[in-house]
Design an enzyme around this catalytic site. Structure first.
Site, PDB file in Angstrom:
ATOM      1  CG  ASP A   6      -1.993   1.081   1.142  1.00  0.00           C
ATOM      2  OD1 ASP A   6      -3.180   0.736   1.140  1.00  0.00           O
ATOM      3  OD2 ASP A   6      -1.638   2.284   1.078  1.00  0.00           O
ATOM      4  CB  ALA A  18       0.687  -1.518  -6.316  1.00  0.00           C
ATOM      5  CG  ASP A  20      -9.483  -3.465  -1.222  1.00  0.00           C
ATOM      6  OD1 ASP A  20     -10.373  -2.890  -1.880  1.00  0.00           O
ATOM      7  OD2 ASP A  20      -9.502  -3.544   0.013  1.00  0.00           O
TER       8      ASP A  20
END
Ligand SMILES: Cc1cc2nc3c(=O)[nH]c(=O)nc-3n(C[C@H](O)[C@H](O)[C@H](O)COP(=O)(O)OP(=O)(O)OC[C@H]3O[C@@H](n4cnc5c(N)ncnc54)[C@H](O)[C@@H]3O)c2cc1C
Lengths: 512, 531
Positions: free
Chosen positions: A315, A350, A367
């Site tokens: 994240d 990411a 997500d």
């Protein structure tokens, strides 16, 4: 003479002044607790600073010896400008400057001094024209009535209807009106010299405030104000985003840059739907990758499987992956998932990490936030899914959160079509999450996904214990699309042509 | 002066700005012209010692043209060559830099995706895994990672950013009609063919038309052409002027209409209506340099200024000065590919004067390129940072973001700022380049960036300024189809010429194609020479 002005006009003046004064204080307190969190501390600090500044202002008033009326009008104009612009300036400054607190308390102090000057000056102006006993009684009465008006109007009418910025500007305008009106009302006490200049300045300030009032919508932080309706219990501005946690009827909600991410009341529906279809699609998934999802709630679901040996969570924002430490209710909600020894947290974009890493994973839970910007949209491109393929073990299955297929059908199907264009077999599925409505996901694999007789994916392992939303049969039902969620033709989302961001922008702006 | 002599880039006196100090520092750089200046001032290198090294081909200059020549020689089976490059590192105007994890360009930073006709460049990009396949009709498919990422460009007008480069705010009906008519006209010109079936404007330019109609375009300015064709919309003219400044370092008035139209039409495919997409890397065309240089291996020798190239009987003698030792080295080669810019040739090629050539019409513009390391991204409101970020009301071309193609959208980054000097006489530009010091440039650059980023100054950690004195050849009116350019491309004895300036426009495709052609000519001239 001033005598000729009806008395109620003078008292109206006092009323307006008093209302404005309290409004600025309430504004600063609300703004501080909104932006800095911890409302009890912020409010007491603001009230303390403000009251002491009032004292300083009253004390300073003794040094005004001559030209009391003119000074009073100057104070009104200054207050109009400073108080009126206080909320917009503080909002904008918050995003841009490091010494925000200094500015906040500095402006509260300055406003306090000006407000503190008002009444003593006004009383001195009026004392030649009224009996002193009468004067004190009336002025103080209207002062307190003004405070009452302000404290009632502020939460009921002003904040919900106008918002902080426009409230601030509106009351600045009122101060300017009082100042301008004073140049007529107190005309006999003012010398002719400089009168026009005084009026000119009052008009100028009014002009500035009116322009700001009209333009207030373009203030970016406007959107965030909408969530002020529920109390804020935590807030942090990270270099990446604004994190705000609100509390409503015993549950808490996470907002990133003003967009609701989850509500603790029903997030389990979202996270169970996001995680379990991918995890049950293979036998004993061991190494799991979570992209986004820094709240740890998806990890909580993953750790329910005893076969899991490691979870890697990527994240961008350390403030997000550290939120569970900073805000304990989240740690509890996530079952302290991110402190589990099997979990590794990596704070990196990411898009970059996926290319740098050389690990492979059995299941990947994607997500990310909705593709509302190009910097997020890149995480839903054929390029990204192609890079992701290199991180997948042979049998790997991934699941992707894909925004609402009802509000944004083009966006939803664009993500599925992008996965397919990148060579994945992708199944659409959905779940009802009361806070969001119908939410869309994709289950995908670089190998053909096997379907069972009930139309859902074949379950290779059993669902774990302790789920609140899913069981075997309703998991399959997630894959049965309602009539209003049917495929739409779209282009795939490519890195050099991010159609998804444009679809999303259109659909949420018109439908959301 | 000492710094020049020592051959080290001049260090800027960091932090001084007429009393106002910047909180950041940086260097003031320039290409290495120490040996050139010494030669100009009468210095003569010591005579070479020992026997000259024999080579089949010596390539002078390790820019794109020289490196392409080396690459093509290998492809044709000639491995016995050296590339002598003046700078310590290869690349010429396509060099790049690195600072920690960041790579960034110092000059050339993109190439439009080549069409299938440009076979050699397609082959190179296939070799680099940049072109990853072909469509059914044989057009190259570029890997998604190399196509400029969306959002690619934005324009800042009055402090507000908007996506795209056309300044469409408050554009009138007539502005938009002209824009559309202009685009139609460009498509028409792109699809047009001369009576020999050639494109009017093609890449490489030598494969395009040289019919009388096309040559005539070179005799007027782009500004004149637009006026003659009824394109008077100020917005459209701004866009065209920007294109000319961006590609050629010239204003609309200074640019030949041929070059202006070349820019807008040469990248539109025969069947298409849109220009080819842009290929870019964080370090810009430095990536191509790296690939080509790796291929040369130790046959590429840096820090060697070639001072003499002389036809001698059956070969060519080449003398070079080793910049570090100031000692001379000599080579005897069957053939030489002279891939340094033409303005160097009269000083180096012995038979040049006798050949009756002139390069009076070869003008090279001055450019300033700055790399700024930022601790954070500037705060944004209406748009996100793009690859190319342009200011409407500015003499600069704006900046490109090196991390854009990597996909890093947060935190520190390096941005590269460009400004051509637009004086009618490039010598004036060069004088100005040398006159201004680091803090002058820092002031110019910061105040330019502030137009779109009020908070920029507090974010800058380093600012390095490169002064390119002879940055790129300028396609001024009359140059491209003038006699001097056509003459310059012809060999002198066994000395062949390469370099983008021979095309009259500074583009990787042209430099590359000139290098490849020179290599082909060398191989064809004596196919059975010793290998
Ligand atoms: C700021 C800037 C931006 C640009 N942007 C782009 C772009 O985005 N896309 C694009 O396609 N093109 C761009 N260009 C143009 C591009 O850089 C050139 O077209 C191309 O790289 C030129 O290559 P070249 O080999 O012909 O010449 P150069 O790059 O000039 O190379 C010549 C080489 O010869 C060497 N040399 C000179 N004299 C001697 C000597 N006596 N002995 C030994 N070596 C010598 C030089 O050091 C140099 O390395 C840009 C140019 C500049 C300056």
């Amino acid at each position: 003479m001033i005598h000729r002005a009806p008395n109620y006009l003078l008292y109206l003046n006092v009323l307006v002044i008093a209302t404005c004064g309290l409004i600025y204080e309430l504004l600063a307190g609300t703004l501080a607790s909104y932006l800095l969190g911890d409302s009890v501390t912020q409010f007491s600090l603001i009230i303390g600073v403000y009251l002491s500044a009032l004292g300083v202002g009253s004390w300073i008033s003794r040094y005004v010896e001559t030209r009391v009326a003119r000074t009073f009008i100057e104070v009104e104009i200054a207050l109009a400008l400073l108080g009126g612009l206080s909320a917009p300036i503080l909002f904008v400054a918050f995003a841009h400057i490091a010494w925000f607190r200094i500015l906040l308390f500095g402006s509260v102090f300055a406003i306090g001094i000006l407000v503190g000057l008002e009444l003593p000056l006004l009383m001195r102006i009026l004392r030649d024209h009224l009996d002193f006993r009468e004067l004190v009684a009336r002025v103080l009465t209207f002062d307190y009535v003004g405070a009452l008006v302000a404290s009632i109007l502020f939460p009921i009418l002003l904040v919900p209807r106008l918002g902080l910025v426009r409230t601030s500007l509106l009351f600045g305008l009122l101060n300017a009106v009082v100042g301008l009106w004073g140049t007529y009302l107190l005309r006999p006490l003012l010398s002719q010299r400089g009168l026009a200049g005084l009026r000119g300045r009052a008009f100028l300030v009014m002009g500035i405030l009116v322009v700001c009032f009209i333009k207030a919508d373009t203030l970016t932080l406007w959107t965030e104000e909408a969530i002020l309706q529920t109390p804020i219990v935590y807030t942090k501005q990270s270099p990446f985003q604004r994190i705000v946690v609100t509390e409503d009827r015993g549950a808490f909600q996470l907002h990133l840059n003003g967009h609701l991410q989850f509500n603790s009341r029903d997030e389990y529906r979202y996270h169970e739907a996001l995680v379990h279809p991918a995890m049950t699609a293979m036998v004993d998934p061991r190494r799991i990758l979570v992209l986004g999802g820094g709240d740890g709630l998806a990890v909580r679901e993953i750790l329910r499987y005893p076969s899991v040996e490691s979870v890697t969570l990527v994240d961008l924002d350390p403030a997000m992956t550290g939120l569970a430490d900073a805000f304990p209710p989240l740690a509890e909600l996530s079952g302290h998932a991110l402190s589990d020894p099997r979990v590794t947290v990596i704070n990196r974009d990411a898009f970059v990490w996926i290319d740098e890493s050389d690990q492979t994973f059995d299941a990947v839970i994607v997500d990310f936030p909705d593709p509302g910007s190009y910097s997020v949209g890149k995480l839903y491109t054929t390029r990204f899914f192609n890079l992701l393929r290199q991180r997948l073990s042979d049998q790997a299955v991934i699941s992707v959160q894909c925004t609402s297929p009802l509000v944004a059908p083009q966006s939803y199907w664009c993500i599925l079509n992008t996965l397919r264009a990148a060579g994945y077999d992708a199944l659409p599925y959905h779940a009802a999450v009361p806070t969001f409505g119908v939410w869309g996901f994709a289950l995908a694999s670089t190998r053909p996904l096997k379907l069972s007789a009930d139309g859902g994916p074949e379950l290779a392992s059993a669902l774990p214990q302790g789920l609140r939303f899913l069981n075997r049969s309703n998991l399959a039902s997630l894959f049965q699309l309602p009539v209003d969620v049917q495929p739409v033709e779209t282009l795939p989302n490519r890195l050099n042509d991010q159609v998804l961001v444009r679809y999303y922008d259109q659909e949420w702006r018109s439908g959301g | 002066m000492l710094a020049y002599l020592a051959g080290v880039p001049l260090l800027g006196l960091a932090g001084c700005d007429g009393g106002r100090a910047f909180s950041f520092s940086g260097d003031l750089l320039n290409p290495n012209y120490s040996v050139a200046h010494r030669l100009r001032d009468g210095w003569r290198p010591p005579p070479p010692e020992g026997d000259p090294g024999g080579r089949r081909v010596v390539i002078v200059g390790g820019g794109i043209a020289g490196l392409a020549a080396a690459w093509q020689l290998s492809r044709r089976g000639v491995e016995d060559f050296v590339v002598l490059e003046l700078e310590d590192r290869p690349g010429g105007t396509a060099i790049s830099g690195q600072d920690g994890e960041f790579r960034f360009p110092w000059g050339a930073h993109y190439i439009p995706a080549p069409m299938k006709e440009n076979r050699d460049l397609v082959a190179l990009l296939e070799e680099m895994d940049v072109i990853v396949g072909r469509t059914t009709d044989g057009e190259p498919v570029v890997g998604e990672a190399f196509l400029c990422r969306d959002p690619s460009e934005r324009l800042c007008v009055d402090g507000r950013w908007h996506y795209g480069l056309y300044p469409d705010q408050d554009a009138t009906e007539s502005d938009l009609r002209q824009l559309e008519r202009f685009q139609q006209k460009m498509i028409e010109l792109a699809h047009g063919r001369d009576d020999r079936g050639r494109r009017l404007f093609a890449i490489p330019m030598a494969t395009g038309s040289d019919s009388a109609k096309v040559r005539a375009l070179d005799r007027q300015s782009m500004a004149q052409w637009m006026t003659d064709n009824g394109f008077d919309s100020p917005r459209l003219r701004w866009l065209a002027d920007y294109a000319c400044r961006d590609d050629y370092g010239l204003t609309l008035e200074q640019t030949s209409a041929w070059a202006g139209l070349f820019y807008f039409t040469s990248r539109i495919p025969a069947e298409g209506t849109e220009s080819q997409p842009v290929i870019t890397w964080p370090e810009g065309n430095g990536r191509v340099v790296r690939h080509l240089a790796e291929h040369c291996g130790d046959r590429l020798i840096g820090g060697q200024t070639v001072v003499k190239v002389q036809n001698q009987g059956e070969g060519v003698r080449v003398e070079a000065v080793d910049n570090a030792m100031l000692a001379s080295v000599a080579y005897v080669a069957d053939r030489v590919i002279f891939a340094a810019p033409q303005f160097v040739a009269p000083h180096v090629v012995a038979d040049w004067n006798a050949s009756g050539r002139s390069i009076n019409s070869f003008h090279y513009g001055g450019w300033v390129v700055a790399n700024l390391r930022l601790s954070q991204r500037p705060s944004e409101r209406l748009t996100e940072m793009c690859w190319d970020n342009v200011f409407f009301d500015s003499r600069s071309l704006g900046y490109v973001t090196s991390t854009h193609q990597v996909g890093l959208d947060h935190g520190p980054t390096v941005i590269t700022w460009y400004q051509p000097l637009l004086d009618d006489d490039p010598r004036v530009s060069r004088a100005e380049l040398m006159r201004l010091d680091w803090s002058d440039w820092a002031r110019v650059i910061v105040s330019d960036l502030r137009k779109g980023h009020p908070d920029i100054e507090s974010l800058i950690e380093r600012l390095e300024v490169m002064r390119w004195g002879h940055a790129m050849i300028q396609p001024r009116v009359g140059f491209v189809f003038g006699a001097e350019r056509e003459q310059a491309a012809k060999p002198i004895g066994r000395v062949h010429f390469a370099g983008t300036d021979l095309s009259g426009i500074a583009l990787l495709e042209e430099a590359f194609s000139r290098g490849v052609s020179a290599a082909n000519a060398v191989v064809q001239a004596d196919p059975k020479s010793r290998a």
